[in-house]
Design a protein around this motif. Structure first.
Motif, PDB file in Angstrom:
ATOM      1  N   THR A   1       0.330  11.140 -10.156  1.00  0.00           N
ATOM      2  CA  THR A   1      -0.362  12.366  -9.971  1.00  0.00           C
ATOM      3  C   THR A   1       0.555  13.717 -10.326  1.00  0.00           C
ATOM      4  OG1 THR A   1      -1.875  11.325  -8.362  1.00  0.00           O
ATOM      5  CG2 THR A   1      -1.799  13.888  -8.384  1.00  0.00           C
ATOM      6  N   ALA A   2       1.763  13.901  -9.769  1.00  0.00           N
ATOM      7  CA  ALA A   2       2.520  14.867 -10.049  1.00  0.00           C
ATOM      8  C   ALA A   2       3.032  14.937 -11.414  1.00  0.00           C
ATOM      9  CB  ALA A   2       3.876  14.713  -9.118  1.00  0.00           C
ATOM     10  N   GLN A   3       2.953  13.864 -12.097  1.00  0.00           N
ATOM     11  CA  GLN A   3       3.553  13.955 -13.485  1.00  0.00           C
ATOM     12  C   GLN A   3       2.258  14.297 -14.304  1.00  0.00           C
ATOM     13  OE1 GLN A   3       4.554   9.810 -14.208  1.00  0.00           O
ATOM     14  NE2 GLN A   3       6.726  10.272 -14.077  1.00  0.00           N
ATOM     15  N   CYS A   4       0.992  13.864 -13.852  1.00  0.00           N
ATOM     16  CA  CYS A   4      -0.283  14.337 -14.529  1.00  0.00           C
ATOM     17  C   CYS A   4      -0.363  16.178 -14.126  1.00  0.00           C
ATOM     18  CB  CYS A   4      -1.369  13.626 -14.083  1.00  0.00           C
ATOM     19  SG  CYS A   4      -2.848  14.159 -14.802  1.00  0.00           S
TER      20      CYS A   4
ATOM     21  N   ALA B   1       0.907  -1.229  -0.018  1.00  0.00           N
ATOM     22  CA  ALA B   1       0.093  -0.063  -0.017  1.00  0.00           C
ATOM     23  C   ALA B   1       0.899   1.386  -0.126  1.00  0.00           C
ATOM     24  CB  ALA B   1      -0.878  -0.099   1.230  1.00  0.00           C
ATOM     25  N   ALA B   2       1.919   1.401   0.750  1.00  0.00           N
ATOM     26  CA  ALA B   2       2.838   2.382   0.950  1.00  0.00           C
ATOM     27  C   ALA B   2       3.408   2.644  -0.690  1.00  0.00           C
ATOM     28  CB  ALA B   2       3.977   2.060   1.819  1.00  0.00           C
ATOM     29  N   ALA B   3       3.853   1.469  -1.199  1.00  0.00           N
ATOM     30  CA  ALA B   3       4.531   1.640  -2.497  1.00  0.00           C
ATOM     31  C   ALA B   3       3.350   2.291  -3.474  1.00  0.00           C
ATOM     32  CB  ALA B   3       5.037   0.303  -3.177  1.00  0.00           C
ATOM     33  N   ALA B   4       2.223   1.750  -3.609  1.00  0.00           N
ATOM     34  CA  ALA B   4       1.185   2.070  -4.330  1.00  0.00           C
ATOM     35  C   ALA B   4       0.985   3.581  -4.106  1.00  0.00           C
ATOM     36  CB  ALA B   4       0.170   1.312  -4.298  1.00  0.00           C
ATOM     37  N   THR B   5       1.015   4.066  -2.913  1.00  0.00           N
ATOM     38  CA  THR B   5       0.665   5.543  -2.630  1.00  0.00           C
ATOM     39  C   THR B   5       1.870   6.058  -3.053  1.00  0.00           C
ATOM     40  OG1 THR B   5      -0.465   4.884  -0.515  1.00  0.00           O
ATOM     41  CG2 THR B   5       0.412   7.303  -0.746  1.00  0.00           C
ATOM     42  N   ILE B   6       2.924   5.822  -2.980  1.00  0.00           N
ATOM     43  CA  ILE B   6       4.102   6.553  -3.721  1.00  0.00           C
ATOM     44  C   ILE B   6       3.950   6.462  -5.111  1.00  0.00           C
ATOM     45  CG2 ILE B   6       6.582   6.499  -4.025  1.00  0.00           C
ATOM     46  CD1 ILE B   6       6.864   5.559  -1.215  1.00  0.00           C
TER      47      ILE B   6
END
Length: 155
Positions: free
Chosen positions: A57-60, A46-51
């Motif tokens: 999201t930042a790229q978007c 879950a932590a890896a997915a969040t990162i």
């Protein structure tokens, strides 16, 4: 270590064993409970997915920002070209403020073009696009050649 019938032996003080007396595994009072937050393979996944989500999201956001910048530059340039093309005819404009009227007409034309491009039933084909362009031009010219309406004191 051998156990006598039933209960496990009590942990030795300072051995690091949990108070339950078990050296590993869930405590009996927490049977079936989820592991503590931040522990276990699911928490790490879950932590890896969040990162990964934050990065994508930042790229978007960066892509969207660049796209908006390009769009704004394009619209600004088209607006400038429309005003430049209409400049020689400013003397024929019958509105009280010719430059403001030209700006309004240019904005309306750009908005109509954008709106047509995103409509599901946009004008397609050369003939339909020419007819649409002619109608927009006729409306803009009619606006520019029509004097301002008289306004009452209330408006």
């Amino acid at each position: 270590m051998t156990w006598s019938a039933g209960a496990p032996p009590a942990p030795r003080p300072g051995s690091g064993a949990p108070p339950s007396g078990r050296a590993y595994g869930p405590r009996p009072d927490r049977a079936g409970a989820a592991p503590a937050p931040g522990r276990g393979p699911q928490a790490r996944a879950a932590a890896a997915a969040t990162i990964q989500f934050r990065n994508s999201t930042a790229q978007c956001r960066r892509w969207w920002s660049r796209s908006l910048d390009r769009s704004a530059r394009t619209i600004t340039e088209l607006h400038r070209l429309l005003l430049e093309a209409a400049h020689p005819y400013t003397g024929q404009i019958r509105r009280s403020e010719p430059q403001q009227a030209l700006d309004t007409a240019a904005r309306a034309l750009l908005g109509a073009c954008f709106h047509n491009s995103v409509r599901p039933d946009a004008a397609t084909g050369e003939a339909a696009r020419r007819r649409y362009a002619d109608e927009l031009a006729d409306m803009a010219i009619a606006y520019l050649l029509t004097p301002d309406r008289r306004r009452s004191a209330e408006t």
